[in-house]
Structures are given as C-alpha cells and as structure tokens.
Design a protein around this motif. Structure first.
Motif, PDB file in Angstrom:
ATOM      1  N   LYS A  25      14.383  -3.097  -8.771  1.00 33.08           N
ATOM      2  CA  LYS A  25      12.203  -3.401  -8.673  1.00 33.08           C
ATOM      3  C   LYS A  25      11.397  -3.422  -9.633  1.00 33.08           C
ATOM      4  CE  LYS A  25      11.083   1.907  -9.034  1.00 33.08           C
ATOM      5  NZ  LYS A  25      10.354   2.840  -8.141  1.00 33.08           N
ATOM      6  N   PRO A  28       6.786  -1.500 -13.703  1.00 36.96           N
ATOM      7  CA  PRO A  28       5.580  -1.157 -13.233  1.00 36.96           C
ATOM      8  C   PRO A  28       4.297  -1.845 -14.696  1.00 36.96           C
ATOM      9  CG  PRO A  28       6.589   0.539 -14.990  1.00 36.96           C
ATOM     10  CD  PRO A  28       7.672  -0.387 -15.093  1.00 36.96           C
ATOM     11  N   ARG A  29       3.709  -1.906 -13.509  1.00 37.38           N
ATOM     12  CA  ARG A  29       2.407  -2.532 -14.660  1.00 37.38           C
ATOM     13  C   ARG A  29       1.257  -1.861 -15.566  1.00 37.38           C
ATOM     14  NH1 ARG A  29      -2.244  -4.455 -10.560  1.00 37.38           N
ATOM     15  NH2 ARG A  29      -1.691  -3.011  -9.352  1.00 37.38           N
ATOM     16  N   ASP A  30       1.588  -2.901 -16.739  1.00 33.95           N
ATOM     17  CA  ASP A  30       0.438  -1.433 -17.903  1.00 33.95           C
ATOM     18  C   ASP A  30      -1.109  -1.489 -17.359  1.00 33.95           C
ATOM     19  OD1 ASP A  30       2.735  -1.462 -19.113  1.00 33.95           O
ATOM     20  OD2 ASP A  30       2.181  -3.857 -20.215  1.00 33.95           O
ATOM     21  N   ILE A  31      -0.946  -0.956 -17.421  1.00 35.08           N
ATOM     22  CA  ILE A  31      -2.829  -0.760 -17.083  1.00 35.08           C
ATOM     23  C   ILE A  31      -3.820   0.288 -18.190  1.00 35.08           C
ATOM     24  CG2 ILE A  31      -4.225   0.731 -15.027  1.00 35.08           C
ATOM     25  CD1 ILE A  31      -3.072  -1.624 -14.061  1.00 35.08           C
ATOM     26  N   LYS A  32      -4.402  -0.603 -19.331  1.00 32.73           N
ATOM     27  CA  LYS A  32      -5.479   0.837 -19.855  1.00 32.73           C
ATOM     28  C   LYS A  32      -6.912   0.607 -18.937  1.00 32.73           C
ATOM     29  CE  LYS A  32      -3.917  -1.884 -23.799  1.00 32.73           C
ATOM     30  NZ  LYS A  32      -4.242  -2.417 -25.538  1.00 32.73           N
ATOM     31  N   ARG A  58      11.459  11.693 -12.370  1.00 31.10           N
ATOM     32  CA  ARG A  58      10.754  10.450 -12.049  1.00 31.10           C
ATOM     33  C   ARG A  58      10.013   9.896 -11.098  1.00 31.10           C
ATOM     34  NH1 ARG A  58       7.747   9.964 -16.430  1.00 31.10           N
ATOM     35  NH2 ARG A  58       9.090  10.193 -18.863  1.00 31.10           N
ATOM     36  N   ASP A  59      11.697   9.516 -10.486  1.00 31.92           N
ATOM     37  CA  ASP A  59      11.229   9.012  -9.153  1.00 31.92           C
ATOM     38  C   ASP A  59      11.099   9.939  -7.676  1.00 31.92           C
ATOM     39  OD1 ASP A  59      10.729   7.851  -6.794  1.00 31.92           O
ATOM     40  OD2 ASP A  59      11.255   5.332  -8.227  1.00 31.92           O
ATOM     41  N   ALA A 608       1.696  12.609   2.084  1.00 34.46           N
ATOM     42  CA  ALA A 608       1.168  13.474   0.672  1.00 34.46           C
ATOM     43  C   ALA A 608       0.775  12.640  -0.437  1.00 34.46           C
ATOM     44  CB  ALA A 608       1.530  14.498   0.308  1.00 34.46           C
ATOM     45  N   ARG A 609       1.120  11.656  -0.273  1.00 36.78           N
ATOM     46  CA  ARG A 609       0.493  10.631  -1.188  1.00 36.78           C
ATOM     47  C   ARG A 609       0.016   9.294  -0.473  1.00 36.78           C
ATOM     48  NH1 ARG A 609       5.495   8.174  -5.168  1.00 36.78           N
ATOM     49  NH2 ARG A 609       5.483   6.627  -2.968  1.00 36.78           N
ATOM     50  N   GLY A 610      -0.461  10.206   1.063  1.00 37.66           N
ATOM     51  CA  GLY A 610      -1.369   9.329   1.892  1.00 37.66           C
ATOM     52  C   GLY A 610      -0.832   7.540   2.077  1.00 37.66           C
ATOM     53  N   GLU A 611       0.578   8.312   2.036  1.00 39.63           N
ATOM     54  CA  GLU A 611       1.507   6.253   2.752  1.00 39.63           C
ATOM     55  C   GLU A 611       1.580   6.225   3.451  1.00 39.63           C
ATOM     56  OE1 GLU A 611       4.160   6.010  -0.763  1.00 39.63           O
ATOM     57  OE2 GLU A 611       2.652   5.022  -1.824  1.00 39.63           O
TER      58      GLU A 611
ATOM     59  N   ASP B 219       3.718   1.480  -9.290  1.00 38.28           N
ATOM     60  CA  ASP B 219       3.705   1.890 -10.369  1.00 38.28           C
ATOM     61  C   ASP B 219       3.536   1.688 -10.953  1.00 38.28           C
ATOM     62  OD1 ASP B 219       6.365   4.173 -10.050  1.00 38.28           O
ATOM     63  OD2 ASP B 219       7.838   2.247  -8.777  1.00 38.28           O
ATOM     64  N   VAL B 220       2.576   2.662 -12.317  1.00 38.56           N
ATOM     65  CA  VAL B 220       2.118   1.535 -13.683  1.00 38.56           C
ATOM     66  C   VAL B 220       2.100   1.842 -14.811  1.00 38.56           C
ATOM     67  CG1 VAL B 220      -0.164   1.082 -11.414  1.00 38.56           C
ATOM     68  CG2 VAL B 220      -0.081   3.286 -13.182  1.00 38.56           C
ATOM     69  N   LYS B 221       2.052   2.058 -15.920  1.00 34.23           N
ATOM     70  CA  LYS B 221       1.775   2.029 -16.684  1.00 34.23           C
ATOM     71  C   LYS B 221       1.045   2.507 -18.202  1.00 34.23           C
ATOM     72  CE  LYS B 221       5.855   1.507 -19.959  1.00 34.23           C
ATOM     73  NZ  LYS B 221       7.052  -0.348 -20.302  1.00 34.23           N
ATOM     74  N   TYR B 223      -1.777   3.438 -20.336  1.00 36.39           N
ATOM     75  CA  TYR B 223      -1.866   3.080 -21.932  1.00 36.39           C
ATOM     76  C   TYR B 223      -3.354   4.335 -22.144  1.00 36.39           C
ATOM     77  CZ  TYR B 223       1.597   0.061 -22.918  1.00 36.39           C
ATOM     78  OH  TYR B 223       2.639  -1.090 -22.794  1.00 36.39           O
ATOM     79  N   SER B 236      -0.707   6.088  -5.642  1.00 37.96           N
ATOM     80  CA  SER B 236      -0.878   6.095  -4.808  1.00 37.96           C
ATOM     81  C   SER B 236      -1.993   6.278  -3.624  1.00 37.96           C
ATOM     82  CB  SER B 236      -0.140   7.648  -3.824  1.00 37.96           C
ATOM     83  OG  SER B 236      -0.945   8.632  -4.595  1.00 37.96           O
ATOM     84  N   PRO B 237      -2.333   5.593  -2.802  1.00 33.58           N
ATOM     85  CA  PRO B 237      -4.077   6.710  -2.324  1.00 33.58           C
ATOM     86  C   PRO B 237      -4.369   7.471  -2.173  1.00 33.58           C
ATOM     87  CG  PRO B 237      -2.781   4.883  -0.569  1.00 33.58           C
ATOM     88  CD  PRO B 237      -1.535   5.548  -1.187  1.00 33.58           C
ATOM     89  N   LYS B 238      -3.409   8.770  -1.889  1.00 28.64           N
ATOM     90  CA  LYS B 238      -4.347  10.214  -1.999  1.00 28.64           C
ATOM     91  C   LYS B 238      -4.330  10.053  -3.456  1.00 28.64           C
ATOM     92  CE  LYS B 238      -4.252  14.394   0.313  1.00 28.64           C
ATOM     93  NZ  LYS B 238      -4.559  14.692   0.459  1.00 28.64           N
TER      94      LYS B 238
END
Lengths: 612, 285
Positions: A25, A28-32, A58-59, A608-611, B219-221, B223, B236-238
C-alpha cells in the motif's frame, strides 16, 4: 490441538494476500502542520495508555482483519480437545413417548420426559419418537446433536407404539454395546407388546430400562365422534367422557368456519359418558369445543369437515320409462337425474355423467358413441349397462370389455376391491343370465362371473372413465341385484367415485392415520405447511391437501384417560449409569462467537473513525 | 520578507490607549479616561475631598454652587510588541509564513506608534526572549524591520518563561501587543497573560488557513517543526472532527482568559489582507 477438519487449515493461505496488500500500500505522506502536531501531542498526554497501544499496534485494521481470517479458518477446521466427563459410555437409544397423553399437565409430561432424556444422552445417542409408528429423530448423533434434537421434538396427538419403537431402537444399536431407555407416562400402552420387544432386545444383549414421568391428572374429553348423512345435511354425534371423580358441567361452543353458531352445556356424572349430537350440519369446517380447562387440550375439540359437493347432473338413456337404476340414481343426494328415450338425445355437454341403460341395436343414432368418446375424453364419465343387443352395437371401442355372447346363471366374485364396491356383497347376487365378455387392455375387471366374464369393469379413456355394468338396468330376467338393499348404495358409491367425491369418513379421520399422496405435494397442517408424499395425521385439527379439507381428531378414550399406572419405584426414580470417559469438546462454536465479536468490533472501529 | 508597502494605508489609523498611564513625559495620544491634564472635558458638583484647585470659581460666581473641572488625562505610553519566533511560525501553505504575517502586523503597530512619536519595542520570543529596549523614531523602526528580516526561526515556545523575563523591563503602564500562533501549553499561556494583564494588552493569534481546514486524510507521517519529532498516524474523518474541536477549545481558553483580564483577543489567518487585520484591530479599540 487436534482438528476434526484439518483440510480447512489451508484457509490460512488467505492471510498472504492480506499481508501483501498491506505491504504494497502507498507510503504515508510527509506532512508538516504545526497545529496538528500540537493538538495530537496534547491528546497524547491525555490518553497515554491509548498512545502506548497505538505504538504497539501500528495498523489496528490490519491486525483485526488478520485475526478475523485466522479465527474463521480455525473455526472451519473444527478444533476440539478431549476432556474426561461423567457420561453414559455406550450407544444409548432414547425412546420418547410422543402420544397425546404426554401433552397433559403443566409443564407437560413430554417436557419433563425431554428434561429426563438430556441426562441419558451419551457419546453416541439415537432418539426415537414413539408415535403410532416410531419415528427416528436422531441416529447415532453426538452429545450436542442429541441436545439440539431434543429441543426440537414435540408430542403429537396419536397413540404410542412403544413395542415397535424398542424393536427399531434394537435394530439401530445392532451389534454394538448399547442400552435403550424408554421415557413415557406408560398410560394406554400395550404391555404385552412392550414386554415381548424388551425380551427380544435383552436377547441381543441390549439393556432396556423404563423411566416413568407424569402423575394422575383430571380430564374431560371427546372420546368418540361419528358423522352421518341425514337428508340434505349431516348429523354429528360424539361421546364426551368425564374422567374426574366429581360431576362436571361443561360449556360447549360450536363454531362453523371460524364463527360461533351455538353454545350449549352438558352435565356429566363422574367417570361417565354423555352423548352430544348436532343435526343438519352444512358443508364447511365445524368445531365442537369443550371449555373444560382440564389437563389435556387435544381431546377438548372435535373438528368436523363436510365437503361442499356440487350437484351432479346425470343423463340416463333407456328405452324403458323408469328402470330401477334410474330410480336409484334419482334418490341420491346432490344429484339431478334426467331420463331420455333414444334416438333423439340432448347435448352431453350439460351433464357430468351419462348412463346408457337398455337399448337395442337401432336405438342410438350412428355417431352417438363417437360423441360419447369426446364427452369422456373431456374428463367426464360414462356408465354402460348390459342389454341384450349391446354386443351387436358399435361402441367405438369405448367399453372396457368386448362382448361375445350371452350365457345363463353364474356365481359372482369380487376380483379387485374398490371404493365403489365397498360393503356390497356381489357374491349374494343371483344371476340368471349374463353377457360373455372379456376385458380389453387397460381395463380393470372388478367383479367377475365364474366363467371369468367381467360383470363390473372400468377403464380410463382420455381424462374420463367408462364403467361397464353387466347387471343391466334392473331386469329380474337378468339378476336380482336391483332388489337388494345394497343396490342404491352401489349407485351412490359409483357416482361419488366417478365424480371424485369420497366417503364422509375420508374427510374425517382419526389421528395416527397414514395418507399416501402419490407424489410430493404441499399440505397445510394445524401447525404449519409441509411438503410430503405420505401424510401422517399426527395433530388434531384441519388439514388441507390441494383443495380438499380433512379434519383429524384423537377420539381415543385410552389416550384421554390421564391416570398413570403404578410402576415399580426404580422406574419412577431411574438415573443413568455413568462412567468417566473421554469426551470430545468442540471449540468451533466459541471461535465463531469470537469471529462475530471481532467483526462487530471492526465495524465499531470503522464507525469511530468516521468511515462508516 | 516583511513588506512595508502597506504602511501608507495605515496613516488613517491611530492606536488609542485605554488604561490610565503615568509618565513624566508628555505625549499626544488620545485617552478614553479622565484625570489630570489641561483639556476640560466637563464639570461635576464638588464633593468633600476633591482638590480645591479644580473648583471653577467662575461657575460658582454664576450659580452659587461649587463645581469642579474634569480634565482629559494626558498620557505618554510605550508600546511593547512581543513577536513569536518559534519554528512553528515558519509554516506556510499559501506563500506567506505565519511569522512574516505576524512581523508585518508588529511593524504596522510600530509604524502607528512612531507616527505618534511614542516609544515602541519589538521583541522576539521562542524558548527565550530577545529583549529590545523601547525607542522612538523611524530609524529605529527601519532598524527593527531589518533585524526581523534577518531572524532565524527556531525552537519551541516557552510563553510563561518569556513573559516573566519581559515583565521586568516594563517600567510603567504600557500597551503590550503579543503576536503568536499560541501553539503551546494553555496553562503557560494563561500564566503569561495574567502576568502582563496590568498593561493595556492586545493578543493577536495568527494561523495558517491549512491549519484550520485539514484537507489531508489517510496514513500520514507528521513532522514536528519545533522538535523534529516524526509521528505516523491515520487521519480519519473522526480525528479531523476531534482536532477541530480541540483547536477550538484551545483558542477558546485563550479568548476566555483575555476576557477575564480585559485584554483584546484577535485572531487572523494569513489569508486575511493585512489592512483588514489592522482595521479589525483598531476598530476593536
């Protein structure tokens, strides 16, 4: 851990695609986003335990899906473990009395018998339901099979043939080591038959023990019922018996087609019978209900079914004005008989049955039998009575016999009993002369003379029936049948048979009767709809087979007698002989429960995750 | 980079002081409070204890009653601007970082104060505070802008610690303007705000629009810009919903504290034109 179905473990291979899917899969995207990190840190401080768990898992969705597949595969492989348990070691055949008297008391004797039966369940158990014919409810089942089977058994409204049930149990156990336990109230039993069966089982090395359930109980019930034609309607008479030690007055409610039509009451002395009669009953379903509130309900109601018979139109063709056969036909209920003199005949389409009486060679116009062949082919009936010239007339091969001459006196005999020859003594008919004849192919000779000439025969032609009667239309020069008391009965039976109407007793049966249907068909019973080719009337109430309504009643004074015969003390207090033995304990059901819980948790998690 | 073109647009604005100030130097700032001064704003009847020097004898001559003169208090106020220079201010989703936006606001306030010939100081804070003493004049403003353009954003925000340090150098009642993204512990923010509450306090929260409207998912990382920490998670949306609630609660807490101490609380996204932000800030006063 051993598995009953180890091949199912191949299901673990389904884990591979799941793992591969998760491995390939997207990364994951790198987000700041400072605020997001700040808020997540803040939340982490508040939920330190959850964060620790998240670090380990983790998952969670992947873990849940893997667990789901693992548990499902394990459940399919049916794992079990072996435990020491106190059970009966041998093959045990449990015979449960399912007769009507077992429905008595609250809780019922049958419920108690079922509870007792669970204590006698062994590693290998067979269960036989003792009705008037024994029925195998479970053959060589496990403990859990037996427990489940017992929960679904119910008593019926027949007698119980325990002797036959013991013999059936003996044959199921066969050469194995085993035991038979009979659980019954032992009322209305054939003790000689049981004793003989027990001896046979003992001779085969099978121990037979009895366990009695139930106590004496009060009852007032309908123990007999008779329905008879009276004029245009029917009369019903039933016998109501009071088994109680005191005089009772019983309110009686009569309803027809679900609507109350009459109320009455009857006072019955202790241990006495009273007759209750109803007259002028019309077609439909009538119910006589005793409102006694006693211990047994199945004998408190009498169900009466009277078919709605359409008027049958009969055309009688004869050179004579009013022959005895026509008189007999005119006297039948639900019939309308018209006599005509040939050669001019009305259209056959207006009639259900055509009877050809005395005719000469020239009586009928050419083509009449051709028309009659079409008439019969369309599903209607023809009766041809013997007359002097019958052999000389071209009947278009419609007759079931071929006539070759005339002969003098003969002695008759019934070759094949049928519905229309029932209770008629053809042997006593004095025959002065008769036609020499021979059955043609596909015809059935019912009554034959001593020279093998059929005197009464029938055959199917198209959708209809053709009957040949060698008795003629009632000429003393031929025979004296028309002077006998069973002559009108013969005509009633033959007309009913040809028009598909059965005896009234065919519509009102006693429970326990088997009714062959010929082929599988849907039957509406008092407890639901079943599909069968051989119907056993094992419940009281109304049955519907096709468009025919049948009422079934217990009408059994012995089953209504709820007194329990005295049995030896050990029979009342019988307990199973038990030993410690290895018992296989299934685990698949627990695994399936875990799978269901896990599936529910996964749905909850996604929600619970809203999905979702 | 700080863009100073907008200074011309600020000429119509004036920063009004709300608190009673006391200084040996006279300034020209308008005050909404009354006290000692020269301009008469009204009269009231004399009460025992009032300074008899304020009695207007000419009014007494006409009315036979003692009236005292009420003067508009004259004021002289220093403006202290505290500008967040932690690493989280370096975030931008639309070209302009939070720090650039905050610095433009700070310089804008400095420009307004300079026009009134008042003293101001812009001090940057993160884990520690870089204190600049207040001064007057355009030269000081240009020097400050140059300095802000050179600054390296770094570290976390220790708001309580920094305000404690800065409080020591505020000698008289002043206008204190704090411009930050306030992404630090709420208790630390509260403590800092209470510490500065003796002054005329303006709190300005700066945020990037992407911080309020999360468009990411799955899924995100993540920083951490301030600590360099990396964290894997599933958006997640929640979680988005909870994040928005927690963010609202955090800034709600700051707003509540501001209301309690009588400070102005303003919040601007970096997509709001700087002129509109100033208009909003001055209108609030």
């Amino acid at each position: 851990m051993p598995f009953a179905n180890p091949l199912a473990l191949l299901g673990f291979s389904s884990l591979i695609p799941i793992v591969i899917l998760y491995l390939i899969k997207p990364k994951p995207r790198d987000i700041k986003i400072p605020s997001l990190m700040f808020i997540l840190d803040m939340e982490r401080k508040e939920q330190r335990y959850q964060t620790m768990l998240k670090k380990i898992v983790r998952d969670p969705l992947m873990i849940m899906q893997l667990l789901f597949l693992i548990l499902l595969t394990l459940a399919m492989a049916s794992p079990y473990y072996v435990a020491k348990e106190t059970v009966r070691a041998d093959h045990t055949a449990i015979i449960l009395d399912a007769s009507a008297s077992m429905q008595a008391e609250h809780p019922s004797r049958f419920d108690r018998a079922r509870d007792v039966a669970t204590r006698f369940v062994s590693g290998k158990t067979s269960i036989i339901l003792a009705k008037n014919v024994p029925v195998v409810a479970l053959q060589e089942g496990s403990r859990s099979d037996a427990t489940v089977a017992l929960q679904h058994l119910k008593p019926c409204a027949t007698t119980a043939n325990i002797g036959d049930a013991i013999l059936l149990a003996k044959s199921i156990i066969g050469a194995e080591k085993g035991a038979i336990v009979v659980i019954s109230d032992f009322s209305n039993i054939d003790s000689d038959s049981i004793a003989a069966s027990k001896m046979l089982a003992n001779a085969a090395g099978i121990d037979v023990t009895y366990k009695q359930v139930g106590h004496d109980a009060d009852n007032i019930g309908i123990t007999y019922g008779k329905l008879e034609r009276k004029g245009d309607g029917y009369g019903y008479t039933c016998n109501i018996k009071n088994y109680i030690d005191s005089k009772k007055t019983i309110p009686i409610k009569i309803s027809r087609n679900g609507k109350k039509i009459l109320s009455d009451s009857l006072t019955i002395a202790p241990h006495s019978n009273e007759l209750f009669a109803l007259s002028d009953l019309k077609p439909g379903a009538t119910v006589v209900a005793l409102q006694s509130g006693d211990s047994l309900a199945v004998d408190d109601r009498a169900y009466i079914a009277i078919p709605d018979v359409q008027k049958r139109r009969i055309l009688f063709i004869s050179e004579n004005k009013n022959p005895p056969a026509k008189i007999a036909l005119s006297s039948l209920p639900d019939t309308e008989c018209t006599i005509v003199k040939p050669p001019v005949l009305p259209s056959f389409d207006d009639y259900d049955l055509v009877v050809i009486g005395y005719i000469t060679k020239d009586s009928l116009l050419p083509g009449t039998f051709n028309d009659l062949a079409s008439f019969v082919g369309s599903g209607r009936s023809l009766v041809v009575l013997a007359s002097d010239d019958l052999g000389k007339i071209d009947t278009d091969n419609l007759l079931p016999v071929s006539i070759s001459g005339m002969k003098g006196p003969a002695v008759l005999k019934t070759a094949i009993p049928t519905a229309f020859t029932k209770d008629i003594a053809f042997e006593d008919v004095s025959v002065n002369k008769h036609l020499i004849s021979k059955s043609i192919d596909e015809s059935i000779a019912v009554v034959v003379a001593d020279d093998e000439s059929p005197v009464l025969a029938y055959r199917k032609s198209g959708a209809g029936t053709v009957v040949y009667s060698g008795f003629g239309e009632g000429d003393p020069a031929w025979n004296d049948f028309h002077t006998r008391v069973d002559y009108p009965i013969f005509w009633r039976q033959i007309v009913d048979w040809m028009s598909g109407v059965r005896e009234i007793d065919e519509y009102n049966v006693r429970t326990g009767r088997m009714y062959p249907l010929g082929a599988e068909q849907e039957v509406v019973t008092p407890t639901g709809t079943i599909v069968t080719d051989n119907l056993l009337f094992d419940d009281v109430g109304g049955y519907r087979i096709g468009d025919m309504d049948i009422a079934a009643n217990l009408y059994n004074p012995k089953e209504s007698d709820l007194s329990v015969p005295a049995m030896p003390e050990e029979v009342r207090n019988l307990e199973p002989d038990v030993v410690k033995t290895d018992v296989e304990k299934d685990l698949w059901s627990y695994l399936i429960i875990l799978v269901i819980i896990l599936a529910g948790f996964e749905l909850y998690y996604l929600r619970a995750r809203g999905e979702l | 980079m700080i863009d100073t073109d907008f200074f011309n647009q600020l000429n119509r604005f004036s920063l009004m002081v709300r608190k009673r100030v006391s200084s040996v130097y006279a300034g020209s700032r308008r005050s909404v409070l009354q006290g000692k001064g020269i301009e008469i704003v009204g009269y009231r009847e004399y009460m025992p204890g009032d300074d008899i020097r304020t009695i207007d004898w000419r009014v007494y001559g006409r009315t036979d009653k003692l009236y005292i003169r009420k003067f508009e208090e004259e004021k002289n106020v220093t403006t202290h601007i505290l500008l967040d220079s932690s690493k989280s201010m370096d975030f931008s989703s639309n070209g302009i970082t939070k720090f650039d936006y905050a610095a433009m606001l700070a310089c804008g306030f400095g420009y307004l104060v300079t026009r009134e010939n008042e003293k101001f100081a812009i001090s940057t804070f993160g884990e520690n505070i870089d204190i600049n003493p207040p001064k007057r004049g355009r030269g000081f403003l240009l020097h400050t802008i140059d300095k802000l353009n050179q600054i390296q954003l770094d570290g976390k925000t220790r708001f309580d610690h920094c305000t404690m340090q800065y409080e020591k150098m505020i000698r008289s009642k002043s206008i204190v303007i704090v411009i930050s993204d306030f992404l630090t512990d709420l208790d630390s923010i509260r403590a800092g705000l209470y510490r500065l509450s003796a002054n005329d306090l303006i709190i300005i929260s700066v945020f990037d629009p992407a911080e309020y409207n999360l468009t990411i998912g799955g899924d995100v990382k993540l920083y951490d810009m301030e600590t360099g920490e990396v964290r894997k998670t599933y958006i997640s949306p929640k979680l988005k919903e909870e994040y928005r609630t927690l963010l609202d609660n955090h800034f709600g807490g700051i707003r509540e504290t501001c209301m309690h101490i009588g400070a102005d609380f303003l919040s601007f996204g970096t997509d709001v034109p700087i002129f509109d932000a100033f208009f909003e800030a001055v209108k609030a006063r």
